[in-house]
Design an enzyme around this catalytic site. Structure first.
Site, PDB file in Angstrom:
ATOM      1  N   GLU A 112      31.070  64.431  26.151  1.00  9.77           N
ATOM      2  CA  GLU A 112      31.227  65.931  25.279  1.00  9.77           C
ATOM      3  C   GLU A 112      33.118  66.960  25.404  1.00  9.77           C
ATOM      4  OE1 GLU A 112      27.574  68.776  25.856  1.00  9.77           O
ATOM      5  OE2 GLU A 112      26.092  66.654  24.609  1.00  9.77           O
ATOM      6  N   ASN A 153      31.012  59.474  25.753  1.00  9.49           N
ATOM      7  CA  ASN A 153      29.775  60.151  24.844  1.00  9.49           C
ATOM      8  C   ASN A 153      29.801  61.188  24.219  1.00  9.49           C
ATOM      9  OD1 ASN A 153      27.125  59.142  24.100  1.00  9.49           O
ATOM     10  ND2 ASN A 153      26.466  60.633  25.467  1.00  9.49           N
ATOM     11  N   HIS A 189      22.439  63.822  17.851  1.00 12.35           N
ATOM     12  CA  HIS A 189      21.370  63.928  17.073  1.00 12.35           C
ATOM     13  C   HIS A 189      21.244  64.547  15.770  1.00 12.35           C
ATOM     14  CE1 HIS A 189      20.376  64.430  21.209  1.00 12.35           C
ATOM     15  NE2 HIS A 189      21.349  64.342  21.707  1.00 12.35           N
ATOM     16  N   GLU A 217      21.754  58.957  21.696  1.00 12.30           N
ATOM     17  CA  GLU A 217      20.569  59.937  22.207  1.00 12.30           C
ATOM     18  C   GLU A 217      19.746  60.164  20.759  1.00 12.30           C
ATOM     19  OE1 GLU A 217      21.882  63.213  24.482  1.00 12.30           O
ATOM     20  OE2 GLU A 217      23.315  62.295  25.475  1.00 12.30           O
ATOM     21  N   ASP A 219      17.424  62.012  17.673  1.00 11.14           N
ATOM     22  CA  ASP A 219      17.016  62.509  17.505  1.00 11.14           C
ATOM     23  C   ASP A 219      16.887  62.895  16.305  1.00 11.14           C
ATOM     24  OD1 ASP A 219      18.097  64.362  18.406  1.00 11.14           O
ATOM     25  OD2 ASP A 219      16.719  65.383  20.401  1.00 11.14           O
TER      26      ASP A 219
HETATM   27  O1  G3I Z   1      14.730  72.358  36.845  1.00  9.96           O
HETATM   28  C1  G3I Z   1      14.693  73.397  36.022  1.00  9.96           C
HETATM   29  C2  G3I Z   1      13.556  73.861  36.457  1.00  9.96           C
HETATM   30  O2  G3I Z   1      13.511  74.042  38.196  1.00  9.96           O
HETATM   31  C3  G3I Z   1      13.597  75.178  36.138  1.00  9.96           C
HETATM   32  O3  G3I Z   1      12.438  76.117  36.415  1.00  9.96           O
HETATM   33  C4  G3I Z   1      13.553  75.714  34.436  1.00  9.96           C
HETATM   34  C5  G3I Z   1      13.111  76.737  33.903  1.00  9.96           C
HETATM   35  O4  G3I Z   1      13.731  76.903  32.985  1.00  9.96           O
HETATM   36  O5  G3I Z   1      14.747  74.554  33.912  1.00  9.96           O
HETATM   37  C6  G3I Z   1      15.135  73.861  34.390  1.00  9.96           C
HETATM   38  O6  G3I Z   1      16.159  73.315  33.861  1.00  9.96           O
HETATM   39  C7  G3I Z   1      15.891  73.114  32.894  1.00  9.96           C
HETATM   40  C8  G3I Z   1      16.617  71.135  32.673  1.00  9.96           C
HETATM   41  O7  G3I Z   1      16.302  70.856  30.858  1.00  9.96           O
HETATM   42  C9  G3I Z   1      14.892  69.925  33.365  1.00  9.96           C
HETATM   43  O8  G3I Z   1      13.971  70.273  32.220  1.00  9.96           O
HETATM   44  C10 G3I Z   1      17.199  73.545  32.104  1.00  9.96           C
HETATM   45  O9  G3I Z   1      16.539  74.896  32.501  1.00  9.96           O
HETATM   46  C11 G3I Z   1      17.740  73.343  30.831  1.00  9.96           C
HETATM   47  O10 G3I Z   1      18.483  73.893  29.987  1.00  9.96           O
HETATM   48  C12 G3I Z   1      17.592  71.396  30.393  1.00  9.96           C
HETATM   49  O11 G3I Z   1      18.018  71.056  29.364  1.00  9.96           O
HETATM   50  C13 G3I Z   1      18.919  69.374  29.094  1.00  9.96           C
HETATM   51  C14 G3I Z   1      20.404  69.636  28.427  1.00  9.96           C
HETATM   52  O12 G3I Z   1      20.788  68.870  28.192  1.00  9.96           O
HETATM   53  C15 G3I Z   1      21.177  70.761  28.833  1.00  9.96           C
HETATM   54  O13 G3I Z   1      21.646  71.311  28.474  1.00  9.96           O
HETATM   55  C16 G3I Z   1      17.578  69.109  27.700  1.00  9.96           C
HETATM   56  O14 G3I Z   1      16.132  68.867  28.700  1.00  9.96           O
HETATM   57  C17 G3I Z   1      17.947  67.770  28.011  1.00  9.96           C
HETATM   58  O15 G3I Z   1      17.844  67.273  26.931  1.00  9.96           O
HETATM   59  C18 G3I Z   1      19.049  68.179  27.473  1.00  9.96           C
HETATM   60  O16 G3I Z   1      20.503  66.675  26.851  1.00  9.96           O
HETATM   61  C19 G3I Z   1      21.687  66.727  26.137  1.00  9.96           C
HETATM   62  C20 G3I Z   1      22.474  65.618  27.332  1.00  9.96           C
HETATM   63  O17 G3I Z   1      22.127  65.519  28.203  1.00  9.96           O
HETATM   64  C21 G3I Z   1      23.722  65.522  26.201  1.00  9.96           C
HETATM   65  N1  G3I Z   1      23.966  65.610  24.997  1.00  9.96           N
HETATM   66  C22 G3I Z   1      23.160  66.790  23.967  1.00  9.96           C
HETATM   67  C23 G3I Z   1      21.517  66.482  24.896  1.00  9.96           C
HETATM   68  C24 G3I Z   1      21.429  67.977  24.126  1.00  9.96           C
HETATM   69  O18 G3I Z   1      21.069  68.776  24.423  1.00  9.96           O
END
Ligand code: G3I
Length: 300
Positions: A112, A153, A189, A217, A219
C-alpha cells in the site's frame, strides 16, 4: 487467516486444511506483531501458521515486511535520520525474512505505498527515505531469502486507473534497474457488483512485463442484510474474479481474505457491510463457494 482460525474457531481449521493449498497470515507477520519493541522479535504466531502449512503441504505467502499501518510507534514516531531508518528497515527484514527463510513462497515486501491518484503515500518511510526505500526493501529481502518471490501489493489496483498505472510504471522502473521483484499483488477487496471489467487486461499488462500476478486478499462485501439474490450476485462476482486470473498464465493464485464471514475484517471496519467470504457465519459453504469450486474443478 489468523492463528485463531487454526486454534479456537471450531471447524475452521478443517476447512483451511481441506480446501487451500496456500495460506497467508492476516496479522501474524506484520511489523507490530513481530517487532513491537526495537530488536525484540516474536515469531510465535507466524511459526504456528507456517508449521501447520508445512504439515499440510501448503505454501505460505508472507504478509508483509514494510507497511505504514500496524507499524509500532517506535518506528513511526521515532524521528530517525535516513541512515538510521534504513538500518531499522534492513534489520527488520533480515530478522523476519531470515527467520522464515526457505519457508515462504512469496513475500509482500512493500504494501500500500500509493495514494489513489498514483502519488507515493506519505509515510515514515517515504518522508524519511524518499522513494528509494522501495528498491532497498526488495534488495534486502532478496539478500536474506533468495528463493522467495518478492511482491509489491496494493488495493484499488484491480482495474486500469491512476493508481494501478503508477504501480505499473514503478515496477517497470524497478525491473529496468535490476531490482529483484517477481510479482504484483492486487488485494481485490471488492463490493457486490463492483467487478472490474478490465481486471484481466490489467493482469495481462503486468504479466507482459515478465511478472507474476496474484490476487492476494479477495473478498466481496455485501450490504447487509444478506438475501438470496445478493448471494447469487456474489457467486457471479467471485466467479468473474477467478476467471480473470485463470485466463492469464502468469496469474499464479487467488487468496481469499479469511475463511468464515464471522471473522472477516469487514465486520469490524465497514459498518453495514458483511458476508464477504466463501463460508458463512456457521462455516457453511455459500453459493460463492460452489461457484468457485465448480469453476476450479473444470480446470483440473
Ligand atoms: O491484537 C489486538 C488485541 O490484542 C486487542 O485486544 C484488539 C482490540 O482492538 O486488537 C487486536 O488487534 C487488531 C488486529 O486486527 C488483530 O485482530 C487490530 O485492532 C485491528 O486493527 C487489526 O485489523 C487488521 C487490519 O488489517 C489492520 O489494518 C485486520 O485484522 C486485517 O484483516 C487487515 O488486513 C489488511 C491487510 O493487512 C492489508 N490490506 C487491507 C486489509 C484489510 O484492512
Amino acid at each position: 487467516m489468523s492463528t485463531a482460525d487454526l486454534q479456537s474457531r471450531g471447524g475452521i481449521s478443517q476447512i483451511v486444511n481441506r480446501e487451500f493449498d496456500c495460506v497467508t497470515p492476516e496479522n501474524a507477520m506484520k511489523w507490530d506483531a513481530v517487532e513491537s519493541a526495537r530488536g525484540q522479535y516474536n515469531f510465535r504466531e507466524g511459526d504456528i501458521l507456517v508449521n501447520n502449512a508445512q504439515q499440510h503441504g501448503q505454501k505460505v505467502r508472507g504478509h508483509t515486511l514494510v507497511w505504514h499501518s500496524q507499524l509500532p510507534h517506535w518506528v513511526s514516531n521515532g524521528h530517525f535520520s535516513a541512515a538510521e531508518l534504513r538500518t531499522i528497515m534492513q534489520n527488520h527484514i533480515n530478522a523476519t525474512a531470515g527467520h522464515f527463510r526457505g519457508k515462504i513462497y512469496a513475500w509482500d515486501v512493500v504494501n500500500e505505498i500509493f495514494n489513489e491518484d498514483g502519488t507515493l503515500r506519505q509515510s515514515v518511510f517515504s518522508s524519511t527515505l524518499g522513494k528509494s526505500f522501495v528498491a532497498d526493501a526488495f534488495r534486502y529481502t532478496h539478500a536474506v531469502d533468495p528463493s522467495a518471490k518478492l511482491y509489491i501489493n496494493d488495493y484499488n489496483v484491480e482495474g486500469i486507473n491512476a493508481k494501478s498505472t503508477a504501480m505499473y510504471n514503478l515496477v517497470k522502473e524497478l525491473l529496468a534497474s535490476g531490482v529483484p521483484i517477481n510479482g504484483v499483488g492486487f488485494q481485490t477487496h471488492l463490493s457486490l457488483g463492483q467487478m472490474h471489467q478490465d481486471l484481466q487486461r490489467n493482469i495481462e499488462r503486468f504479466a507482459a512485463l515478465g511478472l507474476d500476478v496474484a490476487l492476494t486478499e479477495v473478498d466481496i462485501a455485501v450490504h447487509l442484510p444478506v438475501d438470496a439474490s445478493k448471494l447469487a450476485q456474489q457467486a457471479r462476482d467471485y466467479e468473474s474474479v477467478f476467471r480473470a486470473c485463470l485466463a492469464v498464465p502468469r496469474c499464479v493464485g487467488v487468496t481469499v481474505w479469511g475463511i468464515s464471514d464471522r471473522y472477516s475484517w469487514i465486520i469490524q471496519f465497514s459498518q453495514g457491510n458483511g458476508a464477504p467470504l466463501l463460508f458463512d457465519d456457521n462455516n457453511r459453504e455459500k453459493p460463492a463457494y460452489t461457484a468457485v469450486k465448480n469453476l476450479l474443478s473444470g480446470h483440473h
